[in-house]
Structures are given as structure tokens and as C-alpha cells.
Design a protein around this motif. Structure first.
Motif, PDB file in Angstrom:
ATOM      1  N   LEU A  43       0.824  -1.204   0.000  1.00 30.46           N
ATOM      2  CA  LEU A  43       0.000   0.000   0.000  1.00 30.46           C
ATOM      3  C   LEU A  43       0.862   1.259   0.000  1.00 30.46           C
ATOM      4  N   GLN A  44       1.983   1.218   0.710  1.00 33.67           N
ATOM      5  CA  GLN A  44       2.862   2.380   0.802  1.00 33.67           C
ATOM      6  C   GLN A  44       3.462   2.743  -0.550  1.00 33.67           C
ATOM      7  N   THR A  45       3.705   1.749  -1.384  1.00 34.60           N
ATOM      8  CA  THR A  45       4.299   1.982  -2.705  1.00 34.60           C
ATOM      9  C   THR A  45       3.499   2.997  -3.515  1.00 34.60           C
ATOM     10  N   GLY A  46       2.202   2.950  -3.433  1.00 26.46           N
ATOM     11  CA  GLY A  46       1.362   3.841  -4.222  1.00 26.46           C
ATOM     12  C   GLY A  46       0.948   5.114  -3.507  1.00 26.46           C
ATOM     13  N   ASN A  47       1.513   5.388  -2.340  1.00 28.86           N
ATOM     14  CA  ASN A  47       1.085   6.550  -1.571  1.00 28.86           C
ATOM     15  C   ASN A  47       2.288   7.396  -1.159  1.00 28.86           C
ATOM     16  N   PRO A  48       2.292   8.699  -1.472  1.00 30.45           N
ATOM     17  CA  PRO A  48       3.433   9.543  -1.113  1.00 30.45           C
ATOM     18  C   PRO A  48       3.509   9.899   0.375  1.00 30.45           C
ATOM     19  N   ASN A  49       2.411   9.730   1.095  1.00 29.45           N
ATOM     20  CA  ASN A  49       2.377  10.060   2.526  1.00 29.45           C
ATOM     21  C   ASN A  49       2.630   8.807   3.358  1.00 29.45           C
ATOM     22  N   PRO A  50       3.225   8.976   4.538  1.00 34.11           N
ATOM     23  CA  PRO A  50       3.451   7.816   5.407  1.00 34.11           C
ATOM     24  C   PRO A  50       2.127   7.162   5.817  1.00 34.11           C
ATOM     25  N   LEU A  51       2.113   5.847   5.836  1.00 34.42           N
ATOM     26  CA  LEU A  51       0.943   5.095   6.271  1.00 34.42           C
ATOM     27  C   LEU A  51       1.183   4.550   7.666  1.00 34.42           C
ATOM     28  N   LYS A  52       0.111   4.500   8.454  1.00 35.56           N
ATOM     29  CA  LYS A  52       0.217   4.006   9.823  1.00 35.56           C
ATOM     30  C   LYS A  52      -0.937   3.054  10.101  1.00 35.56           C
ATOM     31  N   LEU A  53      -0.618   1.881  10.634  1.00 37.11           N
ATOM     32  CA  LEU A  53      -1.640   0.924  11.042  1.00 37.11           C
ATOM     33  C   LEU A  53      -2.292   1.459  12.314  1.00 37.11           C
TER      34      LEU A  53
END
Length: 69
Positions: A43-53
Motif C-alpha cells: 500500500l505504501q508503494t502507491g502513496n506519497p504520505n506515510p501510512l500508519k496501522l
């Protein structure tokens, strides 16, 4: 019948936090996976913002549902 354990997860794209109100804006991804930690980099690959569970909960896989029998 498959009794595989899966997880429903909530992953946040925290793109902005207002310094005055503390309100966070961004997208929330709700999904299902057998391995959340393996799913997160995909999921992070396609998103420029940091992802958090943010949260997850265990569930049975939908594969155990049998129809028409």
C-alpha cells in the motif's frame, strides 16, 4: 471449508495535522489480509504520505462461506 484466520485492518494516510485544532486529515484504508505487515509495504508503494496501522481485528476468512449447498 477454509477456516483461515484473517484480519480486518484500518490504515491511515496521515497527510496533515492542523497545529491549532489537532485535527488530522487524510484517507483511511479499510481492508482484509492474512498478513497485515506484508500488505502495508504494498500500500505504501502507491502513496506519497506515510501510512500508519491504526487498528486491526481478527476475523474468519470469507472463504468459509459456502453457498448453494
Amino acid at each position: 471449508m477454509n477456516n483461515t484466520v484473517s484480519y480486518v485492518y484500518f490504515i491511515s494516510d496521515v497527510s496533515y495535522r492542523d497545529p491549532n485544532s489537532g485535527i488530522v486529515t487524510g484517507a483511511m484504508k479499510i481492508g482484509k489480509a492474512n498478513d497485515i505487515l506484508a500488505r502495508l509495504p504494498d500500500l505504501q508503494t502507491g502513496n506519497p504520505n506515510p501510512l500508519k496501522l491504526m487498528h486491526y481485528t481478527e476475523c474468519k476468512s470469507a472463504d468459509h462461506i459456502v453457498t448453494g449447498k
